[in-house]
Design a protein around this motif. Structure first.
Motif, mmCIF file in Angstrom:
data_model
loop_
_atom_site.group_PDB
_atom_site.id
_atom_site.type_symbol
_atom_site.label_atom_id
_atom_site.label_comp_id
_atom_site.label_asym_id
_atom_site.label_seq_id
_atom_site.Cartn_x
_atom_site.Cartn_y
_atom_site.Cartn_z
ATOM 1 N N MET A 1 16.132 -6.019 -18.075
ATOM 2 C CA MET A 1 14.734 -5.723 -17.769
ATOM 3 C C MET A 1 14.040 -6.953 -17.191
ATOM 4 O O MET A 1 14.445 -8.093 -17.461
ATOM 5 N N ALA A 2 12.981 -6.713 -16.428
ATOM 6 C CA ALA A 2 12.247 -7.823 -15.823
ATOM 7 C C ALA A 2 10.776 -7.475 -15.678
ATOM 8 O O ALA A 2 10.390 -6.305 -15.713
ATOM 9 N N TRP A 3 9.996 -8.496 -15.515
ATOM 10 C CA TRP A 3 8.581 -8.376 -15.145
ATOM 11 C C TRP A 3 8.397 -9.052 -13.796
ATOM 12 O O TRP A 3 8.910 -10.160 -13.559
ATOM 13 N N PHE A 4 7.659 -8.371 -12.930
ATOM 14 C CA PHE A 4 7.221 -8.911 -11.653
ATOM 15 C C PHE A 4 5.706 -8.811 -11.612
ATOM 16 O O PHE A 4 5.103 -8.093 -12.403
ATOM 17 N N GLY B 1 -3.149 -10.483 -11.291
ATOM 18 C CA GLY B 1 -2.368 -9.602 -10.438
ATOM 19 C C GLY B 1 -1.998 -8.337 -11.164
ATOM 20 O O GLY B 1 -2.354 -8.148 -12.331
ATOM 21 N N VAL B 2 -1.270 -7.473 -10.459
ATOM 22 C CA VAL B 2 -0.715 -6.277 -11.067
ATOM 23 C C VAL B 2 0.688 -6.619 -11.557
ATOM 24 O O VAL B 2 1.507 -7.122 -10.786
ATOM 25 N N TYR B 3 0.929 -6.346 -12.825
ATOM 26 C CA TYR B 3 2.207 -6.665 -13.445
ATOM 27 C C TYR B 3 3.049 -5.395 -13.570
ATOM 28 O O TYR B 3 2.564 -4.376 -14.089
ATOM 29 N N PHE B 4 4.302 -5.496 -13.117
ATOM 30 C CA PHE B 4 5.225 -4.379 -13.117
ATOM 31 C C PHE B 4 6.437 -4.709 -13.980
ATOM 32 O O PHE B 4 6.943 -5.831 -13.931
ATOM 33 N N CYS B 5 6.921 -3.734 -14.733
ATOM 34 C CA CYS B 5 8.227 -3.903 -15.350
ATOM 35 C C CYS B 5 9.254 -3.143 -14.532
ATOM 36 O O CYS B 5 8.914 -2.187 -13.816
ATOM 37 N N ALA B 6 10.497 -3.592 -14.635
ATOM 38 C CA ALA B 6 11.560 -3.009 -13.837
ATOM 39 C C ALA B 6 12.866 -3.057 -14.616
ATOM 40 O O ALA B 6 13.049 -3.920 -15.480
ATOM 41 N N ALA B 7 13.768 -2.129 -14.288
ATOM 42 C CA ALA B 7 15.055 -2.027 -14.968
ATOM 43 C C ALA B 7 16.195 -2.095 -13.969
ATOM 44 O O ALA B 7 16.104 -1.510 -12.876
ATOM 45 N N ALA B 8 17.263 -2.793 -14.361
ATOM 46 C CA ALA B 8 18.429 -2.926 -13.495
ATOM 47 C C ALA B 8 19.690 -2.944 -14.346
ATOM 48 O O ALA B 8 19.632 -3.162 -15.549
ATOM 49 N N THR B 9 20.821 -2.766 -13.695
ATOM 50 C CA THR B 9 22.091 -2.788 -14.420
ATOM 51 C C THR B 9 22.689 -4.182 -14.474
ATOM 52 O O THR B 9 23.736 -4.379 -15.094
ATOM 53 N N ALA B 10 22.019 -5.152 -13.820
ATOM 54 C CA ALA B 10 22.481 -6.536 -13.863
ATOM 55 C C ALA B 10 21.278 -7.446 -13.725
ATOM 56 O O ALA B 10 20.301 -7.104 -13.059
ATOM 57 N N TRP C 1 11.044 1.284 -11.632
ATOM 58 C CA TRP C 1 9.806 0.524 -11.696
ATOM 59 C C TRP C 1 8.719 1.313 -12.409
ATOM 60 O O TRP C 1 8.652 2.550 -12.285
ATOM 61 N N GLY C 2 7.853 0.574 -13.113
ATOM 62 C CA GLY C 2 6.656 1.181 -13.662
ATOM 63 C C GLY C 2 5.552 1.210 -12.621
ATOM 64 O O GLY C 2 5.713 0.715 -11.506
ATOM 65 N N GLN C 3 4.416 1.773 -13.030
ATOM 66 C CA GLN C 3 3.296 1.919 -12.100
ATOM 67 C C GLN C 3 2.438 0.656 -12.032
ATOM 68 O O GLN C 3 1.605 0.518 -11.134
ATOM 69 N N GLY C 4 2.623 -0.243 -12.984
ATOM 70 C CA GLY C 4 1.886 -1.498 -12.991
ATOM 71 C C GLY C 4 0.660 -1.470 -13.884
ATOM 72 O O GLY C 4 0.077 -0.418 -14.148
#
Length: 121
Positions: free
Chosen positions: A33-36, A91-100, A111-114
């Motif tokens: 998981m990550a935050w952008f 800013g607008v903060y988004f979470c995101a999911a990946a397999t690596a 991705w989330g909606q922010g």
């Protein structure tokens, strides 16, 4: 996989906020998981990432030492604790999911909606 962020708001410089991101999936623990974030008028940028177990984290230089990413696999949720906030954290903060694990947003499949974070006096 649906991701829903919460916890954004208005905070004064030097203050703290805790963002949450709930994932509607039964395989949450298989994702890194990550935050952008996307500052006003700028491109989206990497903030922090955490691997599937929570045992490995990585931060951008701009937030290292002030932000902490964590996760609770029992609750399918990832968190971003933000301390010592600065106006440039707005800013607008988004979470995101990946397999690596990755810092490149192209690697993230979901991705989330922010959620808006505003740091201002």
């Amino acid at each position: 996989v649906q991701l829903v962020e919460s916890g954004g708001g208005l905070v004064q410089p030097g203050g703290s906020l805790r963002l949450s991101c709930f994932a509607s999936t039964q395989t949450f623990s298989s994702f890194d998981m990550a935050w952008f974030r996307q500052p006003p008028g700028k491109k989206r940028e990497f903030v922090a990432t955490i691997n599937w177990s929570g045992g490995r984290t990585y931060y951008s230089d701009s937030v290292n030492g002030r932000f902490t990413i964590s996760r609770d696999n029992r609750k399918d949720t990832v968190f971003l604790q933000m301390d010592s906030l600065k106006p440039e954290d707005t800013g607008v903060y988004f979470c995101a999911a990946a397999t690596a694990t990755a810092t490149d947003e192209a690697a993230y499949d979901y991705w989330g909606q922010g959620t808006q974070v505003t740091v201002s006096s």
